[in-house]
Write a protein that holds these residues in place. Structure first.
Motif, short mmCIF file in Angstrom:
data_model
loop_
_atom_site.label_atom_id
_atom_site.label_comp_id
_atom_site.label_asym_id
_atom_site.label_seq_id
_atom_site.Cartn_x
_atom_site.Cartn_y
_atom_site.Cartn_z
N ASP A 1 0.69 -1.28 -0.48
CA ASP A 1 0.20 -0.05 -0.36
C ASP A 1 1.04 1.27 0.00
O ASP A 1 1.77 1.13 0.71
N TRP A 2 0.72 2.00 -0.46
CA TRP A 2 0.94 3.36 -0.62
C TRP A 2 0.37 4.59 0.02
O TRP A 2 -1.28 4.86 0.16
N CYS A 3 0.64 5.17 0.37
CA CYS A 3 -0.11 6.44 1.34
C CYS A 3 0.07 7.90 -0.11
O CYS A 3 1.41 8.47 -1.24
N VAL A 4 -0.93 8.46 -1.20
CA VAL A 4 -1.77 9.16 -1.74
C VAL A 4 -1.99 10.59 -1.46
O VAL A 4 -3.23 10.71 -0.42
N VAL A 5 -2.13 11.46 -2.14
CA VAL A 5 -2.84 12.81 -2.27
C VAL A 5 -3.98 12.05 -1.75
O VAL A 5 -4.43 12.17 -3.14
N LYS A 6 -4.65 12.70 -1.57
CA LYS A 6 -6.86 12.84 -1.44
C LYS A 6 -6.87 13.73 -2.47
O LYS A 6 -6.55 14.42 -2.85
N PHE A 7 -8.12 13.41 -3.16
CA PHE A 7 -8.64 13.90 -4.09
C PHE A 7 -8.55 15.96 -4.15
O PHE A 7 -8.46 16.88 -4.25
N THR A 8 -9.19 15.59 -2.47
CA THR A 8 -9.95 17.26 -2.09
C THR A 8 -8.53 17.79 -1.23
O THR A 8 -8.97 19.19 -0.79
N ALA A 9 -7.63 18.08 -1.49
CA ALA A 9 -6.59 18.40 -1.01
C ALA A 9 -6.15 19.37 -1.24
O ALA A 9 -5.98 18.81 -3.37
N SER A 10 -6.00 20.76 -1.04
CA SER A 10 -5.55 21.86 -1.57
C SER A 10 -4.25 22.05 -1.81
O SER A 10 -3.27 21.55 -0.93
N ASP A 11 -4.58 22.96 -3.10
CA ASP A 11 -3.16 23.21 -3.39
C ASP A 11 -1.62 23.57 -2.22
O ASP A 11 -0.89 23.05 -1.77
N SER B 1 14.38 11.60 -10.60
CA SER B 1 13.34 10.97 -11.13
C SER B 1 12.03 11.56 -10.77
O SER B 1 11.63 10.83 -11.74
N CYS B 2 11.09 12.10 -10.03
CA CYS B 2 10.22 11.84 -9.87
C CYS B 2 10.04 13.49 -10.27
O CYS B 2 8.92 14.08 -10.16
N PHE B 3 10.76 14.19 -10.70
CA PHE B 3 10.30 15.87 -11.18
C PHE B 3 8.69 15.93 -11.95
O PHE B 3 8.41 16.49 -12.11
N ASP B 4 9.38 14.64 -12.85
CA ASP B 4 8.33 15.40 -14.55
C ASP B 4 7.25 14.09 -13.71
O ASP B 4 7.14 13.12 -14.15
N LEU C 1 7.07 9.16 0.67
CA LEU C 1 8.17 8.55 1.21
C LEU C 1 8.06 9.01 2.74
O LEU C 1 8.57 8.20 3.90
N ASN C 2 7.19 9.51 3.01
CA ASN C 2 6.69 10.23 5.11
C ASN C 2 6.43 8.99 5.72
O ASN C 2 6.47 8.48 6.84
N TYR C 3 5.23 8.50 4.68
CA TYR C 3 4.70 7.16 5.39
C TYR C 3 5.55 5.74 5.44
O TYR C 3 4.99 5.33 6.19
N GLY D 1 6.68 5.95 -15.49
CA GLY D 1 8.10 5.96 -15.96
C GLY D 1 9.22 5.53 -15.30
O GLY D 1 9.62 4.91 -14.93
N SER D 2 9.84 7.05 -15.15
CA SER D 2 11.41 6.34 -14.03
C SER D 2 10.99 6.86 -12.57
O SER D 2 11.58 6.56 -11.95
N CYS D 3 10.14 7.12 -12.37
CA CYS D 3 9.34 7.59 -11.09
C CYS D 3 9.23 6.31 -10.31
O CYS D 3 7.74 5.62 -10.03
N HIS D 4 9.91 5.73 -9.53
CA HIS D 4 9.94 4.32 -8.60
C HIS D 4 9.16 4.77 -7.14
O HIS D 4 9.92 5.40 -6.19
N TYR D 5 8.23 5.05 -6.32
CA TYR D 5 7.85 4.98 -5.23
C TYR D 5 8.70 3.55 -4.15
O TYR D 5 8.36 2.81 -4.66
N PRO D 6 8.85 4.10 -3.41
CA PRO D 6 9.66 3.20 -2.18
C PRO D 6 8.40 1.81 -2.06
O PRO D 6 7.38 2.13 -2.46
#
Length: 82
Positions: free
Chosen positions: A2-12, A37-40, A54-56, A77-82
């Motif tokens: 499992d991964w921790c990702v941003v909620k759809f409702t999160a503000s900028d 590797s995760c800039f683009d 990463l914090n998770y 792509g080249s962006c691999h989550y831990p």
């Protein structure tokens, strides 16, 4: 897994604040910096998701105000989550 990702409702503002705090508190932000590797694509939501996960991994906490648990690997792509 499992991964921790941003909620759809999160503000900028909330996402940017989390990134700033995470980067200043010792998490490695090199992957979301230019040339990393995760800039683009250079999208705040993508950068925040990477840092949330990463914090998770490091602290075993998915930031409840902006994060949610995902069961699909968000790597691309080249962006691999831990």
């Amino acid at each position: 897994g499992d991964w921790c990702v941003v909620k759809f409702t999160a503000s900028d503002a909330a996402m940017q604040s989390f990134i700033d705090t995470a980067c200043s508190s010792g998490l490695d932000c090199s992957a979301i910096k230019p040339g990393g590797s995760c800039f683009d694509p250079n999208i705040l939501r993508s950068h925040a998701s990477y840092m949330l996960d990463l914090n998770y991994r490091k602290n075993n906490v998915c930031q409840q105000d902006i994060g949610t648990i995902a069961i699909t690997d968000p790597s691309y792509g080249s962006c691999h989550y831990p």
